[in-house]
Design an enzyme around this catalytic site. Sequence first.
Site, PDB file in Angstrom:
ATOM      1  N   HIS A  31       0.848  -1.190   0.000  1.00 65.41           N
ATOM      2  CA  HIS A  31       0.000   0.000   0.000  1.00 65.41           C
ATOM      3  C   HIS A  31       0.889   1.248   0.000  1.00 65.41           C
ATOM      4  O   HIS A  31       1.219   1.774   1.061  1.00 65.41           O
ATOM      5  CB  HIS A  31      -0.906   0.007   1.231  1.00 65.41           C
ATOM      6  CG  HIS A  31      -1.806  -1.189   1.322  1.00 65.41           C
ATOM      7  ND1 HIS A  31      -1.349  -2.434   1.693  1.00 65.41           N
ATOM      8  CD2 HIS A  31      -3.141  -1.324   1.093  1.00 65.41           C
ATOM      9  CE1 HIS A  31      -2.362  -3.288   1.686  1.00 65.41           C
ATOM     10  NE2 HIS A  31      -3.457  -2.646   1.331  1.00 65.41           N
ATOM     11  N   HIS A 272      -4.021   3.084  -3.423  1.00 66.07           N
ATOM     12  CA  HIS A 272      -4.215   2.559  -2.065  1.00 66.07           C
ATOM     13  C   HIS A 272      -3.525   1.224  -1.846  1.00 66.07           C
ATOM     14  O   HIS A 272      -2.713   1.088  -0.938  1.00 66.07           O
ATOM     15  CB  HIS A 272      -5.711   2.423  -1.761  1.00 66.07           C
ATOM     16  CG  HIS A 272      -6.002   1.760  -0.452  1.00 66.07           C
ATOM     17  ND1 HIS A 272      -6.044   2.451   0.732  1.00 66.07           N
ATOM     18  CD2 HIS A 272      -6.242   0.457  -0.141  1.00 66.07           C
ATOM     19  CE1 HIS A 272      -6.289   1.606   1.722  1.00 66.07           C
ATOM     20  NE2 HIS A 272      -6.424   0.391   1.216  1.00 66.07           N
ATOM     21  N   GLU A 420     -17.591  -4.235  24.520  1.00 66.13           N
ATOM     22  CA  GLU A 420     -16.760  -5.432  24.596  1.00 66.13           C
ATOM     23  C   GLU A 420     -15.550  -5.375  23.664  1.00 66.13           C
ATOM     24  O   GLU A 420     -14.432  -5.710  24.070  1.00 66.13           O
ATOM     25  CB  GLU A 420     -17.582  -6.688  24.267  1.00 66.13           C
ATOM     26  CG  GLU A 420     -18.637  -7.028  25.291  1.00 66.13           C
ATOM     27  CD  GLU A 420     -19.986  -6.389  24.986  1.00 66.13           C
ATOM     28  OE1 GLU A 420     -20.966  -6.731  25.659  1.00 66.13           O
ATOM     29  OE2 GLU A 420     -20.035  -5.543  24.059  1.00 66.13           O
ATOM     30  N   HIS A 482     -28.224 -15.550  24.953  1.00 63.57           N
ATOM     31  CA  HIS A 482     -27.182 -15.384  25.961  1.00 63.57           C
ATOM     32  C   HIS A 482     -26.475 -16.694  26.321  1.00 63.57           C
ATOM     33  O   HIS A 482     -25.542 -16.684  27.117  1.00 63.57           O
ATOM     34  CB  HIS A 482     -27.776 -14.767  27.235  1.00 63.57           C
ATOM     35  CG  HIS A 482     -27.989 -13.293  27.145  1.00 63.57           C
ATOM     36  ND1 HIS A 482     -28.712 -12.710  26.134  1.00 63.57           N
ATOM     37  CD2 HIS A 482     -27.554 -12.277  27.933  1.00 63.57           C
ATOM     38  CE1 HIS A 482     -28.735 -11.394  26.304  1.00 63.57           C
ATOM     39  NE2 HIS A 482     -28.029 -11.109  27.386  1.00 63.57           N
TER      40      HIS A 482
END
Length: 671
Positions: A31, A272, A420, A482
């Site tokens: 890149h 890129h 999280e 869950h």
Amino acid sequence: MAVATQSLEELCINSIRFLAIDAVEKAKSGHPGLPMGAAPMAFVLWDRFMRFNPKNPKWFNRDRFVLSAGHGCMLQYALLYLTGYDSVTLDDIKQFRQWESRTPGHPENFMTEGVEVTTGPLGQGIANGVGLAMAEAHLAAKYNKPDHTIVDHYTYVILGDGCHMEGVSAEACSLAGHLGLGKLIALYDDNHISIEGDTSLAFTEDVGKRFEAYNWHVITVDNTALDEDTNLEAVHKAIEEAKKVTDKPSMIKVRTVIGYGSPNKRNSYSAHGAALGTDEVQATRDFLKWEHAPFEIPEDALSHFRKAVDRGAQAEQEWQKAFDAYKAAYPAEAAEYERTVAGKLPEGWDQVLPTYNPEDKADSTRNHSGKCLNALAGVLPELIGGSADLASSNMTLLKGEKDFQKGQYEGRNLRFGVREHGMGAIANGMLLHGGLIPYCATFLVFADYMRGAIRLSALSEAGVIYVMTHDSVALGEDGPTHQPVETIASLRVIPDLLVMRPADGNETSGAYKVAVESRTRPTLMALSRQNLPNLAGSSIEGTAKGAYVLSDDGGTPDIILIGTGGETYLCVDAAEKLRAAGNKVRVVSMPCWELFDLQDAAYRESVLPKAVTKRLAVEAACSFGWGRYLGSEGDSISIDTFGASAPGPVALEKFGYTVDNVVAKAQALLG
């Protein structure tokens, strides 16, 4: 088009650019666009502001640099080589992206000294940067004295549009603003280009306003003329301003041109992620008036960059004098600082881990975990951590310790909020900063929300401790959303991650002993919500081996029952019934596959002898992977569907986790 000047600084900047161009061209992969566009601001940062010692990359009070946009790693490799790091030579740069090269395709901390964290998955680096800054703030609050400062460094991050689009960066940066981390300074390579094209295709928000809402200090360095290079003095002024803002992290938004200098590919996605090509490389050399051969650096530029060697040595020497004075004035604090920074554990630290007898009251392994954490906190001042808004469920609060908050960075209880993924990435940054042992926690099923960070812990050799509770359908009424079923198996396939399901109090203590000692390998604990009996024969020592014989009848068993976590006691009770019927039964507790696999062949054979083909595994999770231990004649009691909403004991019974069902399955195997 404007013609680039040949001032010494421009010569230095173009040295960065052409090392990137030439390395990518030789590799035919990489890149080049980011290094070409970001070289000016990176030069200003490394040349005028950053404190580091190239000849001692591990000097602890160095400024930390993170290239969050890790695909542009040739920017970092060029800077490491030019400023005199021994870890990246010109030959290494010529081996960019090749087998066992020290210049891999994205920055890897374990491969290249001078690289602080492993980046590549976008957003992780800036989140790691938040962790690095939190570690600095905590250690500074803990060890600095009014008359002595020994921890005082900045975390600088270069990130791109992709990092801003990823959710993990939003989680971490939101927390950083809340915490007011004034020594975190991010430079945004605002080039408006991603792989598919102009960012206007999918990303048109006002990033500056978003970060102001996060409580960041935002500065804009606006280059609107795409044929003009970045204004060095404007970047310099912005960094100076950012350093003066001590109560907020700073985001410096620098409008850059991806692939700057390439006449035909600048400001285009074609710069890129691919080599420029022979013709365009020559056109770029012509445009920037670069008359040097590939990988050739002008002596004037190299001499200027290498001033960093003397500058860094002097900075470390001055710090060492300050630390010597600190040590004379505060010997106890200095000794603790030196120990923790060296990553050494105090003598006898593990003696505080609780042990249990079968007569002790049944309890959940999450409660045992909480007792371990609080016992360890008393002997390991480097232990720090928290939960994603579930501390009271995960049992991760350190009693008697302050919360880590703005203005009280000495606190050891981290409040991550419901973040999280950001939490995991922050913990990685804190660990890789050095001087700390971080832990973080949530429900096991939400490991999927932070899997990218967990994987990078393992890849980065970062011994973060993951405390995951509510590990099975036994959590009950919250139901299948869950209840982790496939989660354990999916985590076990991550290389170098220790996944542990302790069966009782002793095994939980054993898991913590392993986790604290494992500083280069992360440990993930899957802990029960339900109470479990303390088992006869369970031990800290056995846990460290991954699997061990919990009970046996002597000689060659007719069948081996293998239990993990909350289901192990079912094997123990079932064995008694099977023995009463005249069968020779061995019960094996297997808290950690990975540790068992590390044992020598003789030990593995002593636990699971090949001659015994009748084997039954009992685990409240999917069956995937168990075949390696069960062979062609083994079986398992597993769950290969989603869970169900019901009281925990009912859910366990309906899915077959009863002593009678274990006995029935074993008898079926025995024929």
